[in-house]
Scaffold this active site. Structure first.
Site, PDB file in Angstrom:
ATOM      1  CE  LYS A  11      -4.022  -2.179   2.230  1.00  0.00           C
ATOM      2  NZ  LYS A  11      -5.062  -2.023   3.296  1.00  0.00           N
ATOM      3  CE1 TYR A  51      -9.397  -3.171  -0.170  1.00  0.00           C
ATOM      4  CE2 TYR A  51      -8.572  -1.214  -1.272  1.00  0.00           C
ATOM      5  CZ  TYR A  51      -8.357  -2.329  -0.473  1.00  0.00           C
ATOM      6  OH  TYR A  51      -7.101  -2.588   0.023  1.00  0.00           O
ATOM      7  CG  ASN A 114      -3.787  -2.145   6.724  1.00  0.00           C
ATOM      8  OD1 ASN A 114      -3.670  -1.781   5.569  1.00  0.00           O
ATOM      9  ND2 ASN A 114      -4.774  -2.913   7.142  1.00  0.00           N
ATOM     10  CG  HIS A 117      -5.288  -6.244  -0.507  1.00  0.00           C
ATOM     11  ND1 HIS A 117      -6.512  -6.334   0.094  1.00  0.00           N
ATOM     12  CD2 HIS A 117      -5.316  -7.110  -1.552  1.00  0.00           C
ATOM     13  CE1 HIS A 117      -7.265  -7.207  -0.587  1.00  0.00           C
ATOM     14  NE2 HIS A 117      -6.552  -7.688  -1.589  1.00  0.00           N
ATOM     15  CD  GLU A 128      -8.569  -9.343  -3.987  1.00  0.00           C
ATOM     16  OE1 GLU A 128      -7.399  -9.633  -3.670  1.00  0.00           O
ATOM     17  OE2 GLU A 128      -9.436  -9.026  -3.152  1.00  0.00           O
TER      18      GLU A 128
HETATM   19  P1  RTP Z   1      -6.922  -5.968   3.097  1.00  0.00           P
HETATM   20  O1  RTP Z   1      -8.245  -6.254   2.405  1.00  0.00           O
HETATM   21  O2  RTP Z   1      -6.403  -4.579   2.847  1.00  0.00           O
HETATM   22  O3  RTP Z   1      -5.917  -7.046   2.837  1.00  0.00           O
HETATM   23  O4  RTP Z   1      -7.146  -6.035   4.662  1.00  0.00           O
HETATM   24  P2  RTP Z   1      -8.035  -7.015   5.509  1.00  0.00           P
HETATM   25  O5  RTP Z   1      -8.585  -8.115   4.642  1.00  0.00           O
HETATM   26  O6  RTP Z   1      -7.187  -7.392   6.669  1.00  0.00           O
HETATM   27  O7  RTP Z   1      -9.194  -6.063   5.958  1.00  0.00           O
HETATM   28  P3  RTP Z   1     -10.647  -5.787   5.309  1.00  0.00           P
HETATM   29  O8  RTP Z   1     -11.666  -6.109   6.329  1.00  0.00           O
HETATM   30  O9  RTP Z   1     -10.750  -6.442   3.964  1.00  0.00           O
HETATM   31  O10 RTP Z   1     -10.630  -4.208   5.124  1.00  0.00           O
HETATM   32  C1  RTP Z   1      -9.958  -3.615   4.037  1.00  0.00           C
HETATM   33  C2  RTP Z   1      -9.124  -2.471   4.537  1.00  0.00           C
HETATM   34  O11 RTP Z   1      -9.987  -1.453   5.031  1.00  0.00           O
HETATM   35  C3  RTP Z   1      -9.388  -0.829   6.153  1.00  0.00           C
HETATM   36  N1  RTP Z   1     -10.243  -0.970   7.308  1.00  0.00           N
HETATM   37  N2  RTP Z   1     -10.488   0.006   8.101  1.00  0.00           N
HETATM   38  N3  RTP Z   1     -11.464   1.604  10.222  1.00  0.00           N
HETATM   39  C4  RTP Z   1     -11.802   0.323  10.164  1.00  0.00           C
HETATM   40  O12 RTP Z   1     -12.518  -0.209  10.970  1.00  0.00           O
HETATM   41  C5  RTP Z   1     -11.295  -0.457   9.056  1.00  0.00           C
HETATM   42  N4  RTP Z   1     -11.554  -1.719   8.854  1.00  0.00           N
HETATM   43  C6  RTP Z   1     -10.881  -2.047   7.723  1.00  0.00           C
HETATM   44  C7  RTP Z   1      -8.057  -1.494   6.419  1.00  0.00           C
HETATM   45  O13 RTP Z   1      -7.035  -0.698   5.831  1.00  0.00           O
HETATM   46  C8  RTP Z   1      -8.203  -2.810   5.706  1.00  0.00           C
HETATM   47  O14 RTP Z   1      -6.936  -3.305   5.296  1.00  0.00           O
HETATM   48 MG    MG Z   2      -9.651  -7.736   2.864  1.00  0.00          MG
END
Ligand code: RTP
Ligand code: MG
Length: 141
Positions: A11, A51, A114, A117, A128
Protein backbone atom coordinates in the site's frame (compact mmCIF):
# COMPACT_ATOMS: atom_id res chain seq x y z
CA UNK A 1 -0.67 -29.19 -0.60
CA UNK A 2 -2.25 -27.05 -3.29
CA UNK A 3 -0.22 -24.60 -5.36
CA UNK A 4 -2.23 -21.37 -5.32
CA UNK A 5 -1.92 -17.83 -6.63
CA UNK A 6 -2.89 -14.76 -4.59
CA UNK A 7 -2.73 -10.98 -4.89
CA UNK A 8 -0.51 -8.89 -2.66
CA UNK A 9 -0.59 -5.09 -2.74
CA UNK A 10 2.07 -3.04 -0.99
CA UNK A 11 0.00 0.00 0.00
CA UNK A 12 1.05 3.68 -0.39
CA UNK A 13 2.40 3.96 3.17
CA UNK A 14 4.87 1.08 2.73
CA UNK A 15 5.88 2.22 -0.78
CA UNK A 16 6.59 5.68 0.71
CA UNK A 17 8.67 4.06 3.47
CA UNK A 18 10.81 2.40 0.76
CA UNK A 19 10.35 -1.11 2.15
CA UNK A 20 9.20 -2.93 -1.03
CA UNK A 21 12.40 -5.00 -1.02
CA UNK A 22 12.09 -5.92 2.65
CA UNK A 23 8.51 -7.09 2.08
CA UNK A 24 9.49 -9.02 -1.08
CA UNK A 25 12.21 -10.73 0.96
CA UNK A 26 9.56 -12.04 3.37
CA UNK A 27 7.57 -13.53 0.49
CA UNK A 28 10.69 -15.21 -0.88
CA UNK A 29 11.82 -16.55 2.51
CA UNK A 30 8.34 -18.07 2.95
CA UNK A 31 8.67 -19.90 -0.37
CA UNK A 32 6.28 -17.67 -2.31
CA UNK A 33 7.33 -16.77 -5.87
CA UNK A 34 6.49 -13.45 -7.55
CA UNK A 35 4.92 -14.39 -10.91
CA UNK A 36 3.63 -10.91 -11.90
CA UNK A 37 4.24 -7.38 -10.61
CA UNK A 38 3.43 -3.78 -11.43
CA UNK A 39 3.68 -0.42 -9.74
CA UNK A 40 0.58 1.66 -10.28
CA UNK A 41 -1.02 4.91 -9.19
CA UNK A 42 -4.61 3.79 -8.62
CA UNK A 43 -7.34 6.11 -9.90
CA UNK A 44 -10.43 6.64 -7.76
CA UNK A 45 -12.31 4.29 -10.11
CA UNK A 46 -9.58 1.62 -9.78
CA UNK A 47 -9.75 1.71 -5.98
CA UNK A 48 -13.56 1.86 -5.79
CA UNK A 49 -13.83 -1.12 -8.14
CA UNK A 50 -11.21 -3.14 -6.30
CA UNK A 51 -12.87 -2.57 -2.91
CA UNK A 52 -16.47 -2.75 -4.21
CA UNK A 53 -17.28 -5.44 -1.58
CA UNK A 54 -16.67 -2.79 1.11
CA UNK A 55 -18.73 0.01 -0.48
CA UNK A 56 -21.38 0.06 2.25
CA UNK A 57 -18.79 0.03 5.06
CA UNK A 58 -18.19 3.24 7.07
CA UNK A 59 -14.48 3.18 6.24
CA UNK A 60 -14.95 2.90 2.44
CA UNK A 61 -14.26 6.55 1.53
CA UNK A 62 -11.17 6.70 3.76
CA UNK A 63 -9.94 3.43 2.27
CA UNK A 64 -10.33 4.66 -1.34
CA UNK A 65 -8.73 7.97 -0.46
CA UNK A 66 -5.78 6.24 1.21
CA UNK A 67 -5.27 3.72 -1.60
CA UNK A 68 -5.10 6.55 -4.17
CA UNK A 69 -2.77 8.73 -2.03
CA UNK A 70 0.37 7.40 -3.75
CA UNK A 71 1.64 4.52 -5.90
CA UNK A 72 1.07 0.92 -4.87
CA UNK A 73 3.10 -2.18 -5.79
CA UNK A 74 0.87 -5.03 -6.92
CA UNK A 75 2.12 -8.61 -7.23
CA UNK A 76 0.82 -12.09 -7.84
CA UNK A 77 2.37 -14.58 -5.40
CA UNK A 78 2.44 -18.30 -6.14
CA UNK A 79 3.17 -21.19 -3.81
CA UNK A 80 1.75 -23.85 -1.52
CA UNK A 81 -1.40 -22.52 0.14
CA UNK A 82 -0.40 -19.05 -1.07
CA UNK A 83 -3.63 -17.32 0.05
CA UNK A 84 -3.27 -18.32 3.70
CA UNK A 85 0.54 -18.15 3.66
CA UNK A 86 0.40 -14.50 2.55
CA UNK A 87 -2.29 -13.65 5.13
CA UNK A 88 -0.07 -15.15 7.84
CA UNK A 89 2.91 -13.08 6.70
CA UNK A 90 0.72 -9.94 6.72
CA UNK A 91 -0.68 -10.23 10.27
CA UNK A 92 -3.94 -8.81 11.62
CA UNK A 93 -5.68 -5.87 9.85
CA UNK A 94 -5.04 -3.62 12.86
CA UNK A 95 -1.26 -3.47 13.37
CA UNK A 96 -1.82 -3.10 17.14
CA UNK A 97 -3.22 -6.66 17.03
CA UNK A 98 -0.73 -8.06 14.53
CA UNK A 99 1.60 -10.81 15.78
CA UNK A 100 5.27 -9.95 16.25
CA UNK A 101 7.34 -10.47 13.14
CA UNK A 102 4.45 -9.96 10.70
CA UNK A 103 4.59 -7.32 7.95
CA UNK A 104 1.91 -5.20 9.60
CA UNK A 105 3.53 -5.41 13.05
CA UNK A 106 6.82 -4.24 11.56
CA UNK A 107 5.76 -1.71 8.91
CA UNK A 108 2.12 -0.58 9.44
CA UNK A 109 1.14 2.67 11.12
CA UNK A 110 -2.59 2.25 11.71
CA UNK A 111 -5.64 0.25 10.61
CA UNK A 112 -5.89 2.56 7.57
CA UNK A 113 -2.20 2.77 6.68
CA UNK A 114 -1.60 -0.94 7.20
CA UNK A 115 1.17 -1.60 4.67
CA UNK A 116 -0.29 -4.49 2.65
CA UNK A 117 -3.38 -6.07 1.16
CA UNK A 118 -3.78 -9.78 0.55
CA UNK A 119 -6.62 -11.74 -1.04
CA UNK A 120 -8.76 -13.38 1.65
CA UNK A 121 -9.88 -16.48 -0.30
CA UNK A 122 -8.91 -18.44 -3.39
CA UNK A 123 -12.09 -17.27 -5.10
CA UNK A 124 -11.32 -13.59 -4.40
CA UNK A 125 -7.68 -14.12 -5.40
CA UNK A 126 -8.77 -15.14 -8.90
CA UNK A 127 -11.05 -12.09 -9.16
CA UNK A 128 -8.35 -9.72 -7.87
CA UNK A 129 -5.64 -11.15 -10.17
CA UNK A 130 -7.92 -10.63 -13.18
CA UNK A 131 -8.70 -7.08 -11.97
CA UNK A 132 -5.05 -6.00 -12.31
CA UNK A 133 -3.34 -8.44 -14.70
CA UNK A 134 -4.02 -9.94 -18.12
CA UNK A 135 -3.30 -13.67 -18.49
CA UNK A 136 -0.12 -12.87 -20.48
CA UNK A 137 1.25 -10.75 -17.62
CA UNK A 138 1.29 -13.70 -15.20
CA UNK A 139 4.29 -15.97 -15.87
CA UNK A 140 5.09 -19.61 -15.11
CA UNK A 141 8.44 -20.12 -13.33
P1 RTP B 1 -6.92 -5.97 3.10
O1 RTP B 1 -8.25 -6.25 2.40
O2 RTP B 1 -6.40 -4.58 2.85
O3 RTP B 1 -5.92 -7.05 2.84
O4 RTP B 1 -7.15 -6.04 4.66
P2 RTP B 1 -8.03 -7.02 5.51
O5 RTP B 1 -8.59 -8.11 4.64
O6 RTP B 1 -7.19 -7.39 6.67
O7 RTP B 1 -9.19 -6.06 5.96
P3 RTP B 1 -10.65 -5.79 5.31
O8 RTP B 1 -11.67 -6.11 6.33
O9 RTP B 1 -10.75 -6.44 3.96
O10 RTP B 1 -10.63 -4.21 5.12
C1 RTP B 1 -9.96 -3.62 4.04
C2 RTP B 1 -9.12 -2.47 4.54
O11 RTP B 1 -9.99 -1.45 5.03
C3 RTP B 1 -9.39 -0.83 6.15
N1 RTP B 1 -10.24 -0.97 7.31
N2 RTP B 1 -10.49 0.01 8.10
N3 RTP B 1 -11.46 1.60 10.22
C4 RTP B 1 -11.80 0.32 10.16
O12 RTP B 1 -12.52 -0.21 10.97
C5 RTP B 1 -11.30 -0.46 9.06
N4 RTP B 1 -11.55 -1.72 8.85
C6 RTP B 1 -10.88 -2.05 7.72
C7 RTP B 1 -8.06 -1.49 6.42
O13 RTP B 1 -7.03 -0.70 5.83
C8 RTP B 1 -8.20 -2.81 5.71
O14 RTP B 1 -6.94 -3.31 5.30
MG1 MG C 1 -9.65 -7.74 2.86
Amino acid sequence: MAIEKTISIIKPDAVAKNVIGEIYSRFEKAGLKIVAAKMKQLSQADAEGFYAVHKERPFFNDLVSFMTSGPVMIQVLEGENAVLANRELMGATNPKEAAAGTIRADFAESIDANAVHGSDSLENAAIEIAYFFSAEEVVSR
